[in-house]
Write a protein that holds these residues in place. Structure first.
Motif, mmCIF file in Angstrom:
data_model
loop_
_atom_site.group_PDB
_atom_site.id
_atom_site.type_symbol
_atom_site.label_atom_id
_atom_site.label_comp_id
_atom_site.label_asym_id
_atom_site.label_seq_id
_atom_site.Cartn_x
_atom_site.Cartn_y
_atom_site.Cartn_z
ATOM 1 N N SER A 1 24.127 -0.612 1.235
ATOM 2 C CA SER A 1 23.028 0.251 1.660
ATOM 3 C C SER A 1 23.284 1.697 1.267
ATOM 4 O O SER A 1 22.367 2.420 0.866
ATOM 5 C CB SER A 1 22.834 0.149 3.175
ATOM 6 N N GLY A 2 24.536 2.129 1.398
ATOM 7 C CA GLY A 2 24.875 3.491 1.001
ATOM 8 C C GLY A 2 24.639 3.736 -0.477
ATOM 9 O O GLY A 2 24.080 4.767 -0.871
ATOM 10 N N PHE A 3 25.038 2.789 -1.317
ATOM 11 C CA PHE A 3 24.811 2.932 -2.750
ATOM 12 C C PHE A 3 23.316 2.869 -3.081
ATOM 13 O O PHE A 3 22.841 3.601 -3.962
ATOM 14 C CB PHE A 3 25.558 1.843 -3.524
ATOM 15 N N ALA A 4 22.583 2.000 -2.386
ATOM 16 C CA ALA A 4 21.135 1.928 -2.612
ATOM 17 C C ALA A 4 20.460 3.254 -2.265
ATOM 18 O O ALA A 4 19.553 3.710 -2.968
ATOM 19 C CB ALA A 4 20.533 0.782 -1.793
ATOM 20 N N TYR A 5 20.913 3.892 -1.195
ATOM 21 C CA TYR A 5 20.340 5.176 -0.794
ATOM 22 C C TYR A 5 20.667 6.272 -1.804
ATOM 23 O O TYR A 5 19.792 7.040 -2.221
ATOM 24 C CB TYR A 5 20.849 5.557 0.587
ATOM 25 N N THR A 6 21.923 6.378 -2.195
ATOM 26 C CA THR A 6 22.326 7.453 -3.105
ATOM 27 C C THR A 6 21.739 7.289 -4.494
ATOM 28 O O THR A 6 21.584 8.274 -5.218
ATOM 29 C CB THR A 6 23.861 7.523 -3.213
ATOM 30 N N HIS A 7 21.399 6.050 -4.883
ATOM 31 C CA HIS A 7 20.806 5.829 -6.200
ATOM 32 C C HIS A 7 19.281 5.874 -6.155
ATOM 33 O O HIS A 7 18.616 5.562 -7.151
ATOM 34 C CB HIS A 7 21.279 4.493 -6.771
ATOM 35 N N GLY A 8 18.710 6.238 -5.005
ATOM 36 C CA GLY A 8 17.279 6.462 -4.930
ATOM 37 C C GLY A 8 16.425 5.231 -4.746
ATOM 38 O O GLY A 8 15.201 5.307 -4.903
ATOM 39 N N LEU A 9 17.009 4.076 -4.395
ATOM 40 C CA LEU A 9 16.224 2.861 -4.225
ATOM 41 C C LEU A 9 15.349 2.909 -2.974
ATOM 42 O O LEU A 9 14.388 2.152 -2.860
ATOM 43 C CB LEU A 9 17.154 1.639 -4.161
ATOM 44 N N PHE A 10 15.695 3.798 -2.028
ATOM 45 C CA PHE A 10 14.912 3.919 -0.798
ATOM 46 C C PHE A 10 13.985 5.131 -0.805
ATOM 47 O O PHE A 10 13.410 5.475 0.224
ATOM 48 C CB PHE A 10 15.852 4.021 0.419
ATOM 49 N N ASN A 11 13.842 5.765 -1.955
ATOM 50 C CA ASN A 11 13.034 6.989 -2.002
ATOM 51 C C ASN A 11 11.595 6.773 -1.565
ATOM 52 O O ASN A 11 10.978 7.653 -0.963
ATOM 53 C CB ASN A 11 13.054 7.580 -3.419
ATOM 54 N N PHE A 12 11.049 5.588 -1.865
ATOM 55 C CA PHE A 12 9.657 5.330 -1.495
ATOM 56 C C PHE A 12 9.492 5.165 0.012
ATOM 57 O O PHE A 12 8.369 5.193 0.526
ATOM 58 C CB PHE A 12 9.158 4.064 -2.213
ATOM 59 N N LEU A 13 10.597 4.996 0.741
ATOM 60 C CA LEU A 13 10.556 4.864 2.196
ATOM 61 C C LEU A 13 10.844 6.179 2.919
ATOM 62 O O LEU A 13 10.754 6.237 4.146
ATOM 63 C CB LEU A 13 11.579 3.811 2.661
ATOM 64 N N ILE A 14 11.182 7.210 2.169
ATOM 65 C CA ILE A 14 11.576 8.472 2.789
ATOM 66 C C ILE A 14 10.413 9.455 2.750
ATOM 67 O O ILE A 14 9.907 9.787 1.676
ATOM 68 C CB ILE A 14 12.797 9.076 2.068
ATOM 69 N N PRO A 15 9.930 9.916 3.895
ATOM 70 C CA PRO A 15 8.781 10.828 3.927
ATOM 71 C C PRO A 15 9.155 12.239 3.493
ATOM 72 O O PRO A 15 10.337 12.570 3.331
ATOM 73 C CB PRO A 15 8.358 10.797 5.400
ATOM 74 N N ARG A 16 8.127 13.058 3.358
ATOM 75 C CA ARG A 16 8.343 14.454 2.985
ATOM 76 C C ARG A 16 8.838 15.268 4.176
ATOM 77 O O ARG A 16 8.796 14.812 5.320
ATOM 78 C CB ARG A 16 7.051 15.058 2.434
ATOM 79 N N THR A 17 9.278 16.483 3.885
ATOM 80 C CA THR A 17 9.820 17.344 4.930
ATOM 81 C C THR A 17 8.783 17.651 6.005
ATOM 82 O O THR A 17 9.120 17.826 7.176
ATOM 83 C CB THR A 17 10.318 18.662 4.300
ATOM 84 N N SER A 18 7.508 17.709 5.625
ATOM 85 C CA SER A 18 6.462 17.994 6.599
ATOM 86 C C SER A 18 6.407 16.940 7.700
ATOM 87 O O SER A 18 6.006 17.240 8.827
ATOM 88 C CB SER A 18 5.105 18.084 5.895
ATOM 89 N N PHE A 19 6.801 15.713 7.380
ATOM 90 C CA PHE A 19 6.822 14.653 8.385
ATOM 91 C C PHE A 19 7.818 14.981 9.488
ATOM 92 O O PHE A 19 7.512 14.877 10.677
ATOM 93 C CB PHE A 19 7.184 13.322 7.722
ATOM 94 N N TYR A 20 9.019 15.400 9.098
ATOM 95 C CA TYR A 20 10.034 15.748 10.090
ATOM 96 C C TYR A 20 9.629 17.009 10.857
ATOM 97 O O TYR A 20 9.858 17.107 12.062
ATOM 98 C CB TYR A 20 11.387 15.964 9.417
ATOM 99 N N SER A 21 9.026 17.960 10.157
ATOM 100 C CA SER A 21 8.611 19.194 10.819
ATOM 101 C C SER A 21 7.534 18.934 11.871
ATOM 102 O O SER A 21 7.522 19.561 12.931
ATOM 103 C CB SER A 21 8.085 20.197 9.782
ATOM 104 N N SER A 22 6.632 18.001 11.580
ATOM 105 C CA SER A 22 5.591 17.666 12.554
ATOM 106 C C SER A 22 6.182 17.018 13.801
ATOM 107 O O SER A 22 5.706 17.245 14.918
ATOM 108 C CB SER A 22 4.556 16.737 11.921
#
Length: 413
Positions: free
Chosen positions: A209-230
């Motif tokens: 999972s760590g390698f999948a995250y660092t290689h960008g395989l989960f990018n489509f699941l990660i929201p933009r910064t505005s999501f966290y700010s809201s």
């Protein structure tokens, strides 16, 4: 009255154990300390009521598939089987989680932790199914292995932190170096050889999972910064956001993705010297400053404490961690991030992508000592304020004692 003739010059360094422990605990960010408290309380409650089977809360692939008990994905990471189990997991989480939380922010790290726990479970189930139903030599025992503990997520964090640090090798116990990309696998083998009842598949899935995250395989699941700010601006989280340990998500990385870094001939330092918590963890080596020339143009936003002043920003940049120093020395140029404190002051915060900013000059805040005078510090300390808070307030107030008092008073409200 008795006259004191000899006063120890190092009286501050001789503070009591409780004072030092309190200062150490206050330096741990909000989410990391919350996970430590929750896992500790759960273990103590289980110990008091005599609950030690964990069959209802552990991660059991057969139960997840047959009865769709998805809750096991998240309950399994909060329960631990023994005192040493929870102790070593939490002491490994404290330095590593604190580092990542200061970079990501508290809400973003919570989301990433849930994402890693979920992906760990999916990898776990998939591999267990493949092994159990392979036509050559079926092995169904993996489907009925009951796994608990936070260490699967910790292995994912190890991979992410190692990739982010940009080092090419890591020194283990000061004895030999291990290539950075194989460091997590090396720890996996060591734990399997030295400890009993260790879930090989659970830790392996954490690494994947760590390698999948660092290689960008989960990018489509990660929201933009505005999501966290809201989320941070919502009313139901306001009591948490106002806490001094809470780290707000800020920065210029819209995808919230922590990129991998490449470096040449860089080595990290060993894990034995220094803080006892790092020595006990055996997970986290101390980070060294790497001399790297190439970097992914996407750069993670640095988390900042809510209401952070310019002095606090400078303190974090210069002395918070070697990892931050490594990132600052080898990252793309800064862009100013506006933050309001009393009057409209501009702080140097997030970063622009190298593609968006063709030419820029790095903005580094001045050190606190250049602004805060010793006379002003002593004056405010004599009024009962903490010296560290006084230095930060004076730096934010550009040396104006009156403004610094207002800042200190507002922090105590």
């Amino acid at each position: 009255m008795r006259r004191i003739t000899n006063m120890r010059p190092n009286i501050v360094s001789e503070a009591g154990v409780s004072t030092r422990l309190n200062q150490w605990w206050e330096n741990i960010p909000f989410l990391t300390s919350a996970v430590v408290v929750v896992c500790g309380i759960i273990y103590v409650v289980c110990l008091l009521v005599g609950y030690d089977s964990f069959t209802e809360v552990c991660f059991l692939p057969s139960a997840v598939i047959s009865w769709f008990q998805v809750y096991r994905i998240y309950t399994s990471i909060l329960f631990h089987g023994s005192m040493l189990h929870v102790f070593f997991n939490m002491t490994a989480l404290i330095p590593m989680g604190s580092e990542l939380e200061r970079i990501m922010g508290s809400v973003r790290l919570l989301y990433v932790t849930i994402l890693l726990a979920t992906s760990n479970a999916l990898f776990h189930v998939l591999i267990a199914l493949l092994v159990a139903h392979n036509p050559i030599h079926p092995y169904e025992n993996l489907m009925y292995e009951c796994a608990i503990g936070f260490s699967g997520v910790l292995f994912s964090m190890i991979v992410i932190e190692t990739s982010l640090s940009g080092v090419q090798s890591r020194s283990v116990f000061g004895l030999f170096n291990v290539p950075a990309k194989w460091y997590a696998f090396f720890l996996l083998v060591v734990f399997q050889l030295l400890m009993q009842n260790v879930s090989l598949l659970g830790h392996l899935c954490g690494i994947l999972s760590g390698f999948a995250y660092t290689h960008g395989l989960f990018n489509f699941l990660i929201p933009r910064t505005s999501f966290y700010s809201s989320i941070e601006s919502s009313s139901w989280l306001s009591s948490c956001v106002r806490r001094p340990k809470f780290i707000v998500c800020t920065g210029g990385n819209l995808s919230s993705y922590i990129p991998t870094h490449t470096s040449e001939n860089s080595t990290s330092s060993g894990i034995l010297p220094g803080n006892i918590w790092r020595n006990l963890s055996s997970f986290m080596p101390q980070r060294g400053v790497s001399a790297q020339t190439n970097e992914d143009s996407r750069f993670p936003g640095r988390g900042r404490t809510l209401g952070a002043s310019q002095g606090q920003m400078a303190s974090h940049l210069h002395s918070d961690s070697n990892l931050h120093a490594s990132l600052l020395d080898n990252s793309s140029p800064n862009h100013p991030l506006e933050s309001t404190l009393g009057t409209n002051r501009k702080l140097s915060g997030g970063r622009h992508s190298a593609d968006n900013v063709p030419t820029a000059t790095a903005v580094v805040p001045p050190p606190q000592g250049a602004i805060a005078s010793e006379e002003g510090i002593k004056k405010l300390v004599s009024m009962g304020f903490d010296r560290t808070q006084v230095e930060v307030a004076l730096a934010a107030a550009d040396g104006d004692v009156n403004v610094a008092v207002e800042i200190l008073m507002s922090q105590q409200d």
